[in-house]
Design a protein around this motif. Structure first.
Motif, mmCIF file in Angstrom:
data_model
loop_
_atom_site.group_PDB
_atom_site.id
_atom_site.type_symbol
_atom_site.label_atom_id
_atom_site.label_comp_id
_atom_site.label_asym_id
_atom_site.label_seq_id
_atom_site.Cartn_x
_atom_site.Cartn_y
_atom_site.Cartn_z
ATOM 1 N N VAL A 40 -1.041 -8.630 7.561
ATOM 2 C CA VAL A 40 -1.449 -8.239 6.210
ATOM 3 C C VAL A 40 -0.241 -8.224 5.275
ATOM 4 C CG1 VAL A 40 -2.513 -6.425 4.812
ATOM 5 C CG2 VAL A 40 -3.415 -6.927 7.080
ATOM 6 N N ALA A 41 0.891 -7.719 5.787
ATOM 7 C CA ALA A 41 2.109 -7.666 4.974
ATOM 8 C C ALA A 41 2.561 -9.074 4.587
ATOM 9 C CB ALA A 41 3.214 -6.937 5.727
ATOM 10 N N GLY A 43 0.630 -11.593 4.257
ATOM 11 C CA GLY A 43 -0.327 -12.031 3.255
ATOM 12 C C GLY A 43 0.012 -11.526 1.865
ATOM 13 N N LYS A 44 0.728 -10.389 1.819
ATOM 14 C CA LYS A 44 1.115 -9.816 0.531
ATOM 15 C C LYS A 44 2.501 -10.303 0.097
ATOM 16 C CE LYS A 44 -2.226 -6.394 0.255
ATOM 17 N NZ LYS A 44 -2.681 -5.307 -0.601
ATOM 18 N N ILE A 68 0.922 -0.920 2.809
ATOM 19 C CA ILE A 68 0.570 -2.332 2.664
ATOM 20 C C ILE A 68 -0.768 -2.474 1.932
ATOM 21 C CG2 ILE A 68 -0.566 -3.922 4.296
ATOM 22 C CD1 ILE A 68 2.821 -4.085 3.278
ATOM 23 N N GLU A 69 -1.678 -1.513 2.164
ATOM 24 C CA GLU A 69 -2.948 -1.507 1.419
ATOM 25 C C GLU A 69 -2.692 -1.372 -0.079
ATOM 26 O OE1 GLU A 69 -5.794 -2.221 4.152
ATOM 27 O OE2 GLU A 69 -6.396 -1.496 2.173
ATOM 28 N N TRP A 71 0.026 -2.225 -1.611
ATOM 29 C CA TRP A 71 1.043 -3.184 -2.044
ATOM 30 C C TRP A 71 0.456 -4.218 -3.005
ATOM 31 C CZ3 TRP A 71 5.921 -2.372 0.216
ATOM 32 C CH2 TRP A 71 6.922 -3.275 -0.186
ATOM 33 N N THR A 72 0.830 -4.109 -4.283
ATOM 34 C CA THR A 72 0.379 -5.102 -5.258
ATOM 35 C C THR A 72 1.605 -5.614 -5.993
ATOM 36 O OG1 THR A 72 -0.020 -3.273 -6.768
ATOM 37 C CG2 THR A 72 -1.941 -4.188 -5.662
ATOM 38 N N SER A 73 1.397 -6.536 -6.912
ATOM 39 C CA SER A 73 2.507 -7.041 -7.714
ATOM 40 C C SER A 73 2.290 -6.638 -9.165
ATOM 41 C CB SER A 73 2.560 -8.569 -7.597
ATOM 42 O OG SER A 73 3.763 -9.035 -8.116
ATOM 43 N N VAL A 75 5.145 -3.990 -7.316
ATOM 44 C CA VAL A 75 4.992 -3.018 -6.234
ATOM 45 C C VAL A 75 5.039 -1.589 -6.803
ATOM 46 C CG1 VAL A 75 5.921 -2.224 -4.037
ATOM 47 C CG2 VAL A 75 6.154 -4.622 -4.684
ATOM 48 N N THR B 7 11.040 -4.933 -3.085
ATOM 49 C CA THR B 7 10.584 -4.786 -1.704
ATOM 50 C C THR B 7 11.563 -3.929 -0.918
ATOM 51 O OG1 THR B 7 9.530 -6.949 -1.811
ATOM 52 C CG2 THR B 7 9.964 -6.059 0.380
#
Lengths: 240, 100
Positions: A40-41, A43-44, A68-69, A71-73, A75, B7
């Motif tokens: 998933v990470a 994928g992000k 990670i759920e 996690w958007t852009s 962050v 990050t």
């Protein structure tokens, strides 16, 4: 191979082997979670190196999956750190409860050992300490293997994840939910614990629907604590 | 192996926050010896937090997750952790397929 008599102190190797053997089911259970986290990470947009770094430095599955759920852009750094601290606030108490049982170990072993302290090895260490003296080989030795296991599988997940596609297709996302259900079941030994869990679930669901993440974690924690205070009775708690 | 500053910052923030929790417990240690209601409240934190994290998935996602959750809870009363995970994953895949 020399077998030590049962009453004498166990060798570090046998202590370490005990620890790894007792942790083995948790390590196998952590595998799909770590793979899922890495996939998933990735994928992000996180690189396999960033995934391994996060697993190695944070080493807290629930908080990592929650992060990670979220996690958007761009962050949402503050929200992710708040959610992490809320989810991991339990470590303050878990660590405090275990601290007197590792007092005989050198400081470096305590500092390293508590970095690799997670729900599963904490529960095992508490159980072990209730029966006998907790050794460095058992606690830190098995903890280190647990750490390597988590870092390795999450790194691999970040590499193979993009090749497999959506982890939801295999129900892999629900493995996270299932492991938490299993862990909660381990804590629930009396009817009072059931009340705590029900209160937390109700409050968390309600707050999640109204205020969103990560406030439901805080709401559930407080509702559960409040319920524990309400249903508390003075007689000594002897689990059936 | 490139990683942007955001990050790295998020990962370091999570790492420091988590280790601070573990270290605080280690330092406070036996001084945090509580009894009675206070102890009951603090003992409730681990199951309450773990429950809160998954509650939205169980009760506010869809009926396949809710039913699979109920099956998994039943499994958790009898099976070891690995069996609980397998039960949960298999039931959610089947139920999601039924839901279409």
């Amino acid at each position: 191979m020399t077998e030590a008599p049962p009453d004498s102190a166990a060798s570090p190797l046998s202590e370490w082997r005990d620890g790894v053997a007792e942790l083995a089911p948790a390590m196998i259970a952590a595998m799909p979670l770590a793979l899922l986290y890495g996939a998933v990470a990735a994928g992000k947009g996180l690189s396999p190196f960033a995934v391994a770094l996060s697993s190695g430095l944070v080493f807290a599955g629930g908080a990592q999956l929650a992060a990670i759920e979220m996690w958007t852009s761009p962050v949402p750094i503050a929200g992710i750190i708040l959610s992490t601290v809320l989810i991991n606030a339990r470590y303050v108490l878990m660590a405090a409860s275990l601290a007197p049982k590792v007092g005989h170990m050198p400081l470096w072993a305590r500092l390293l050992g508590f970095h690799v302290l997670a729900d599963e090895n904490w529960a095992l260490a508490e159980r072990r300490a209730a029966a006998r003296r907790l050794t460095l080989a058992y606690f830190l030795g098995a903890g280190a293997v647990f750490w390597v296991n988590w870092v390795f599988w999450s790194w691999l997940g970040a590499i193979v994840g993009p090749l497999i596609g959506d982890p939801r297709r295999f129900g892999a996302d629900f493995a996270f939910t299932a492991i938490f259900i299993g862990l909660v079941a381990g804590f629930v030994t009396t009817r009072r614990h059931v009340a705590v869990v029900v209160a937390s679930a109700a409050a968390a669901t309600l707050v999640h629907q109204t205020f969103g993440s990560p406030w439901h974690v805080l709401a559930g924690a407080f509702a559960g604590m409040a319920m524990a205070v309400i249903v508390w009775r003075p007689e000594p708690e002897t689990a059936a | 192996m490139t990683m942007d500053a955001t990050t790295l910052l998020a990962i370091l923030g999570m790492a420091i926050g988590t280790y601070a929790c573990r270290l605080t417990g280690l330092m406070v240690g036996a001084r945090l010896a509580l009894t009675g209601r206070a102890k009951a409240a603090l003992d409730a934190i681990p199951p309450a937090v773990l429950t809160a994290v998954i509650a939205p998935t169980l009760f506010a996602t869809g009926w396949p997750e809710t039913i699979a959750g109920a099956i998994t809870i039943l499994a958790a009363m009898r099976l070891p952790l690995l069996g609980v995970i397998l039960t949960g994953v298999v039931s959610v895949v089947v139920l999601r397929a039924l839901a279409g």
